[in-house]
Design a protein around this motif. Sequence first.
Motif, short mmCIF file in Angstrom:
data_model
loop_
_atom_site.label_atom_id
_atom_site.label_comp_id
_atom_site.label_asym_id
_atom_site.label_seq_id
_atom_site.Cartn_x
_atom_site.Cartn_y
_atom_site.Cartn_z
N PHE A 21 0.82 -1.21 0.00
CA PHE A 21 0.00 0.00 0.00
C PHE A 21 0.86 1.26 0.00
N ALA A 22 2.05 1.18 0.58
CA ALA A 22 2.93 2.34 0.72
C ALA A 22 3.68 2.68 -0.56
N MET A 23 3.53 1.87 -1.61
CA MET A 23 4.29 2.09 -2.83
C MET A 23 3.42 2.54 -3.99
N THR A 24 2.48 3.42 -3.71
CA THR A 24 1.69 4.01 -4.79
C THR A 24 2.50 5.14 -5.41
N PRO A 25 2.16 5.60 -6.61
CA PRO A 25 2.92 6.69 -7.24
C PRO A 25 2.98 7.96 -6.40
N PHE A 26 1.98 8.19 -5.56
CA PHE A 26 1.98 9.39 -4.72
C PHE A 26 2.85 9.21 -3.48
N GLU A 123 -7.69 2.58 -4.82
CA GLU A 123 -7.34 1.45 -5.68
C GLU A 123 -6.25 0.57 -5.06
N ALA A 124 -5.39 1.19 -4.25
CA ALA A 124 -4.31 0.43 -3.60
C ALA A 124 -4.76 -0.22 -2.30
N ASN A 125 -5.97 0.08 -1.86
CA ASN A 125 -6.43 -0.41 -0.55
C ASN A 125 -6.55 -1.92 -0.50
N HIS A 126 -6.61 -2.56 -1.66
CA HIS A 126 -6.70 -4.02 -1.67
C HIS A 126 -5.35 -4.70 -1.46
N ARG A 127 -4.27 -3.93 -1.54
CA ARG A 127 -2.94 -4.52 -1.37
C ARG A 127 -2.80 -5.04 0.06
N PRO A 128 -2.32 -6.25 0.25
CA PRO A 128 -2.35 -6.88 1.57
C PRO A 128 -1.36 -6.35 2.59
N ALA A 129 -0.29 -5.66 2.15
CA ALA A 129 0.76 -5.22 3.08
C ALA A 129 0.95 -3.71 2.99
N ALA A 130 1.65 -3.17 3.99
CA ALA A 130 2.00 -1.74 3.99
C ALA A 130 3.32 -1.58 4.72
N VAL A 131 4.39 -1.37 3.96
CA VAL A 131 5.72 -1.18 4.54
C VAL A 131 6.38 0.00 3.82
N PHE A 132 6.61 1.08 4.54
CA PHE A 132 7.27 2.23 3.95
C PHE A 132 8.77 1.99 3.87
N PRO A 133 9.40 2.32 2.72
CA PRO A 133 10.84 2.06 2.54
C PRO A 133 11.70 3.09 3.27
N ASP A 176 -14.63 6.11 2.45
CA ASP A 176 -13.57 7.00 2.89
C ASP A 176 -13.14 6.71 4.32
N VAL A 177 -14.09 6.38 5.19
CA VAL A 177 -13.74 6.04 6.57
C VAL A 177 -12.87 4.78 6.60
N GLN A 178 -13.24 3.80 5.80
CA GLN A 178 -12.45 2.57 5.74
C GLN A 178 -11.03 2.85 5.26
N LEU A 179 -10.90 3.75 4.28
CA LEU A 179 -9.57 4.11 3.81
C LEU A 179 -8.80 4.86 4.90
N GLY A 180 -9.50 5.67 5.69
CA GLY A 180 -8.85 6.35 6.79
C GLY A 180 -8.25 5.38 7.79
N PHE A 181 -8.97 4.33 8.10
CA PHE A 181 -8.43 3.31 9.01
C PHE A 181 -7.24 2.59 8.37
N ALA A 184 -4.17 4.68 8.77
CA ALA A 184 -3.62 4.53 10.12
C ALA A 184 -2.85 3.22 10.26
N ASP A 185 -3.43 2.14 9.78
CA ASP A 185 -2.79 0.83 9.91
C ASP A 185 -1.56 0.67 9.03
N SER A 186 -1.38 1.55 8.06
CA SER A 186 -0.22 1.43 7.17
C SER A 186 1.10 1.64 7.90
N ILE A 187 1.06 2.25 9.08
CA ILE A 187 2.31 2.46 9.85
C ILE A 187 2.32 1.64 11.14
N GLU A 188 1.46 0.64 11.21
CA GLU A 188 1.38 -0.18 12.42
C GLU A 188 2.70 -0.90 12.71
#
Length: 206
Positions: A21-26, A123-133, A176-181, A184-188
């Motif tokens: 999730f953390a590797m979108t173009p933005f 569109e990226a919300n379906h990606r199973p992981a979130a790890v910022f490089p 939008d609320v689900q994306l907000g959560f 938050a979880d992307s940096i868990e």
Amino acid sequence: PVFSATGLPVTPKPVPPEQNFAMTPFLAPLLDYELTGHPRQVRWKDTNASTRSGQLDIYRVHRSNRALTLGSVDRAELTDLQVWQAIYRSDTNFPSPAQPQDPAHDVLFALRKFDPILQELHEANHRPAAVFPVHWEESAEVLLPYLATLKAISTVLRLRAEAYLEAGQSSDALRDVQLGFRVADSIESDPMLISHLVRLAIFQIT
């Protein structure tokens, strides 16, 4: 960072970009940099990344306007969309329809400027992981510019969700609320205390 018994930082394991999730173009360019010179200087590979991130601001030049709030559960205050409507209709940084509508629809119209970023994240919300490089090897001097960006994203999502609810578009508000959560979880898995505090702040905003 949190350190293991071996003295090495406990950091999240990398995952493939298409699952991250953390590797979108933005989001990805926010940590795509290298250090040069002494004293150190940061050279961003995408020099426009921080500019795009800084533009993700629902307040813009109106931060000093105390009436411009998102309400508060603690103070039992609701968001006054009429105030946001008036601000956005007077601010050329935000789009507005030729003729005023009700506050909710005018706010939704103004927030269209963020549609490309929010759609990308949805569109990226379906990606199973979130790890910022993150460059964890920099230790205490590590840069974490994505934290402020995530908080800004959550603020946009909150205001848009409230406007959606007022406009009777509850399914869009829920999305939008689900994306907000998810934001938050992307940096868990981040091993930094500041990441945990930002995560709590995003939960509070959402």
